[in-house]
Scaffold this active site. Structure first.
Site, PDB file in Angstrom:
ATOM      1  N   CYS A  86       0.841  -1.200   0.000  1.00 10.38           N
ATOM      2  CA  CYS A  86       0.000   0.000   0.000  1.00 10.38           C
ATOM      3  C   CYS A  86       0.874   1.247   0.000  1.00 10.38           C
ATOM      4  CB  CYS A  86      -0.899  -0.007   1.233  1.00 10.38           C
ATOM      5  SG  CYS A  86      -1.879   1.500   1.458  1.00 10.38           S
ATOM      6  N   GLN A 276      -7.358  20.196   7.910  1.00  9.86           N
ATOM      7  CA  GLN A 276      -6.089  19.556   8.223  1.00  9.86           C
ATOM      8  C   GLN A 276      -6.363  18.155   8.752  1.00  9.86           C
ATOM      9  OE1 GLN A 276      -3.303  20.709   7.358  1.00  9.86           O
ATOM     10  NE2 GLN A 276      -3.508  22.937   7.188  1.00  9.86           N
ATOM     11  N   ASN A 310      -9.168  28.300   9.603  1.00  9.12           N
ATOM     12  CA  ASN A 310      -8.405  27.512  10.570  1.00  9.12           C
ATOM     13  C   ASN A 310      -7.425  28.364  11.376  1.00  9.12           C
ATOM     14  OD1 ASN A 310      -7.705  24.805  11.608  1.00  9.12           O
ATOM     15  ND2 ASN A 310      -5.731  25.157  10.620  1.00  9.12           N
ATOM     16  N   CYS A 400       2.949  22.875   2.714  1.00 11.14           N
ATOM     17  CA  CYS A 400       2.755  21.429   2.578  1.00 11.14           C
ATOM     18  C   CYS A 400       3.676  20.842   1.509  1.00 11.14           C
ATOM     19  CB  CYS A 400       1.298  21.100   2.279  1.00 11.14           C
ATOM     20  SG  CYS A 400       0.662  21.826   0.755  1.00 11.14           S
TER      21      CYS A 400
END
Length: 444
Positions: A86, A276, A310, A400
């Site tokens: 995976c 998030q 956020n 990110c």
């Protein structure tokens, strides 16, 4: 870059691993190949392995570990039985404390190599929950006729295939422990071949599944999903088309939200909204970002790529005024609603495509003391090139993707006269190669 997968020698070879790549693979330089780099999945720095070639290209080769001859002291037994197949995780074989060390190294390498910048200080790495943390994600669904079964899971390392998961320990337990039941449910549907994906998202009080279906669901199939939801505590949404087609199947009212108790803020969201993924790390990240921003009661702060609010709404509890800008009009509408729900009248929100010219936008002409931004993987260069950067005392950049952060840091430092005060990694996605980071810039 074109890669050859079939017409080359697949004979296993022995090699030493010298480094870890940005995507979590071991790095080797093979003497018999003129020092050519080979990226080897399942291998760690300091190890001696036997590896089988899987792909060749002009500049590098790829391989997979078939035997570890000399193991690194940092190697641990993966918890997941699907590790190595995976693609959801690639670092479970590396001791948890060393995963974030590796991510710090990736960040610093990107800053130096791409941005030609070095922070004055390296921030301590930030970590949250390591298992059962993932509250948002998307499973692929595939009916395999040869096996007469339906697979539900993340993609395999070979992305042509869907991993046949019996469990997943990184997603929240209510999801991770019920994957076989999801697969069995889809297998029993009349429309089993018409479900390409299932998305999940969790608030503090509800967990929602969004079923993407290419054909209308029969009454029998709909009832099967309702029964599953009632038995296992899920809310079910259906998505027959694009994002705007999402609607509840059961129940009709679903209270999806998460709380940020330190700021007495509750953020409501919809099933396909961005949040998030790691709730515990998110709360630590907000504390960290606001402290690094040095937000003061008299400050006016600009929050770019603000999403649901956020960072914006916690900032509104601290500063005089905050303006959030976001490209997704739906998220902006939810952010405005969230501000109202939380009694915050000092937060304004604007919808704007931050990759396009915004120099005449009303929000762009307002004066701000500080800037916080949390862009997507592509970074923020387009909007940074338009902002009156010299008016900002301090910038906190949440990233990110270390490559785009490094590029943008180079622009701020080498072209706009900022100092990179500090930078550090944050482990938003433990056991994966994903590098979340934060950087602080000050005007010189």
């Amino acid at each position: 870059m074109a890669r050859t997968r079939n017409r080359f020698d697949r004979t296993p070879f022995q090699t030493a691993i010298t480094d870890l790549s940005h995507d979590g693979r071991g790095v080797a330089r093979r003497d018999g190949e003129g020092g050519k780099v080979t990226f080897i999945s399942g291998a760690l720095p300091g190890e001696l392995v036997r590896a089988e070639p899987t792909a060749r290209s002009r500049h590098f080769d790829e391989a997979k570990t078939v035997e570890v001859l000399e193991a690194s002291p940092q190697r641990v037994a993966p918890r997941c039985p699907h590790f190595g197949v995976c693609a959801g995780c690639v670092l479970q074989h590396l001791e948890e404390s060393q995963q974030i060390v590796a991510k710090q190294r990736v960040l610093m390498d990107n800053l130096e190599r791409i941005g030609h910048v070095t922070p004055q200080a390296v921030l301590p790495a930030l970590s949250g929950d390591n298992w059962g943390y993932r509250r948002k994600g998307r499973f692929s669904v595939r009916r395999v006729e040869k096996k007469a079964k339906t697979l539900v899971g993340f993609r395999e390392l070979d992305p042509r295939f869907v991993a046949d998961l019996s469990v997943c320990y990184t997603v929240i337990p209510q999801i991770g422990e019920n994957i076989p039941l999801l697969a069995a449910l889809v297998e029993g549907m009349d429309g089993k071949r018409d479900i390409p994906q299932i998305e999940f998202i969790a608030g503090d009080d509800a967990v929602a599944l969004t079923i993407r279906h290419m054909q209308p669901l029969s009454a029998r199939d709909q009832q099967a999903w309702i029964a599953f939801a009632q038995e296992h505590g899920f809310a079910i949404f259906l998505q027959p088309g694009g994002v705007d087609s999402v609607h509840p199947l059961w129940p009709q009212e679903v209270p999806l939200s998460f709380r940020l108790p330190q700021w007495d803020v509750d953020l409501a969201f919809r099933p396909l909204d961005f949040i998030q993924v790691n709730a515990s790390l998110n709360q630590k990240m907000i504390v960290h970002a606001l402290a690094l921003l040095d937000a003061k009661p008299d400050d006016r702060v600009l929050d770019l790529f603000c999403g649901l609010g956020n960072f914006t709404l916690p900032l509104a509890r601290v500063v005089r005024e905050v303006v959030g800008v976001e490209g997704d009009a739906g998220l902006v509408a939810r952010a405005k609603d969230n501000a109202q729900r939380n009694g915050l009248d000092n937060a304004q929100f604007y919808a704007a495509d931050l990759t396009q010219d915004q120099r005449n936008a009303a929000w762009m002409r307002q004066g701000f003391d500080k800037l916080l931004l949390d862009p997507p993987r592509s970074g923020a260069l387009e909007v940074l090139q338009q902002l009156p950067l010299k008016t900002f005392e301090r910038i906190v950049y949440v990233s990110c993707h270390p490559g785009s952060l490094a590029r943008d840091a180079g622009y701020l430092v080498n072209e706009q006269g900022f100092t990179l005060v500090s930078a550090g990694a944050m482990d938003m996605f433990p056991h994966t190669a994903h590098v979340e980071s934060i950087a602080v810039f000050e005007r010189r």
